[in-house]
Design a protein around this motif. Structure first.
Motif, PDB file in Angstrom:
ATOM      1  N   GLY A 205     144.867 140.637 101.241  1.00  0.00           N
ATOM      2  CA  GLY A 205     143.708 140.830 100.368  1.00  0.00           C
ATOM      3  C   GLY A 205     142.630 141.679 101.020  1.00  0.00           C
ATOM      4  N   LEU A 206     142.385 141.454 102.311  1.00  0.00           N
ATOM      5  CA  LEU A 206     141.393 142.261 103.019  1.00  0.00           C
ATOM      6  C   LEU A 206     141.799 143.726 103.043  1.00  0.00           C
ATOM      7  CD1 LEU A 206     140.606 139.898 106.031  1.00  0.00           C
ATOM      8  CD2 LEU A 206     139.070 140.439 104.122  1.00  0.00           C
ATOM      9  N   ALA A 207     143.070 143.975 103.296  1.00  0.00           N
ATOM     10  CA  ALA A 207     143.559 145.354 103.296  1.00  0.00           C
ATOM     11  C   ALA A 207     143.443 145.952 101.895  1.00  0.00           C
ATOM     12  CB  ALA A 207     145.005 145.403 103.789  1.00  0.00           C
ATOM     13  N   ALA A 208     143.847 145.189 100.887  1.00  0.00           N
ATOM     14  CA  ALA A 208     143.790 145.677  99.511  1.00  0.00           C
ATOM     15  C   ALA A 208     142.351 145.955  99.077  1.00  0.00           C
ATOM     16  CB  ALA A 208     144.441 144.666  98.568  1.00  0.00           C
ATOM     17  N   TRP A 209     141.425 145.089  99.474  1.00  0.00           N
ATOM     18  CA  TRP A 209     140.019 145.291  99.119  1.00  0.00           C
ATOM     19  C   TRP A 209     139.482 146.574  99.755  1.00  0.00           C
ATOM     20  CZ3 TRP A 209     137.067 144.136  95.358  1.00  0.00           C
ATOM     21  CH2 TRP A 209     135.681 144.261  95.443  1.00  0.00           C
ATOM     22  N   SER A 210     139.858 146.812 100.999  1.00  0.00           N
ATOM     23  CA  SER A 210     139.433 148.042 101.677  1.00  0.00           C
ATOM     24  C   SER A 210     140.005 149.274 100.972  1.00  0.00           C
ATOM     25  CB  SER A 210     139.876 148.029 103.144  1.00  0.00           C
ATOM     26  OG  SER A 210     139.180 147.030 103.847  1.00  0.00           O
ATOM     27  N   VAL A 211     141.255 149.202 100.585  1.00  0.00           N
ATOM     28  CA  VAL A 211     141.880 150.321  99.871  1.00  0.00           C
ATOM     29  C   VAL A 211     141.206 150.508  98.512  1.00  0.00           C
ATOM     30  CG1 VAL A 211     144.014 151.126  98.765  1.00  0.00           C
ATOM     31  CG2 VAL A 211     144.074 150.165 101.084  1.00  0.00           C
TER      32      VAL A 211
END
Length: 136
Positions: free
Chosen positions: A10-16
């Motif tokens: 989720g953290l990676a997806a939010w950054s993307v």
């Protein structure tokens, strides 16, 4: 998938997601002839309103992702997700809420809200680190 793994993803997806928004915004400014493609400041200081706030929210995500990512990856790699799973979604939620407050406004009340969500993340990260050290 563990809550820890889901939060990390989720953290990676939010950054993307924030990156995609930023790219779209900047592309629109370039195509509208309002800004040269090579004239954007990394800090967003050359932009106004939402564009500036989005630039800073995006930067805040990638500035904080390494510490959170390292802790969550450590939990996964050492099979200690039982320590991080209970607060993993709260951590991710605080990250998203901090970004949302950042995008909404830079007024004093919103800055305080944003700081509160940041503080929640720091407290959770510190708690996890203490738990890891205590576990051996």
């Amino acid at each position: 998938m563990s809550s820890t793994a889901a939060a990390l993803l989720g953290l990676a997806a939010w950054s993307v997601f924030l990156t995609v928004l930023l790219v779209g915004l900047r592309t629109g400014l370039v195509l509208a002839g309002k800004k040269a493609a090579n004239a954007f400041s990394p800090s967003g200081e050359d932009l106004e309103g939402l564009a500036r706030r989005l630039t800073r929210a995006h930067a805040n995500c990638y500035e904080n992702l390494p510490a959170a990512g390292a802790v969550l990856l450590y939990a996964i790699a050492t099979e200690q997700t039982a320590l991080t799973d209970p607060l993993a979604y709260a951590f991710f939620g605080a990250r998203v809420a901090q970004s949302a407050a950042h995008l909404a406004s830079t007024s004093r009340p919103f800055v305080l809200v944003r700081f509160t969500f940041f503080l929640v993340q720091i407290v959770i990260l510190a708690w996890w680190l203490v738990q890891f050290f205590m576990a051996g």
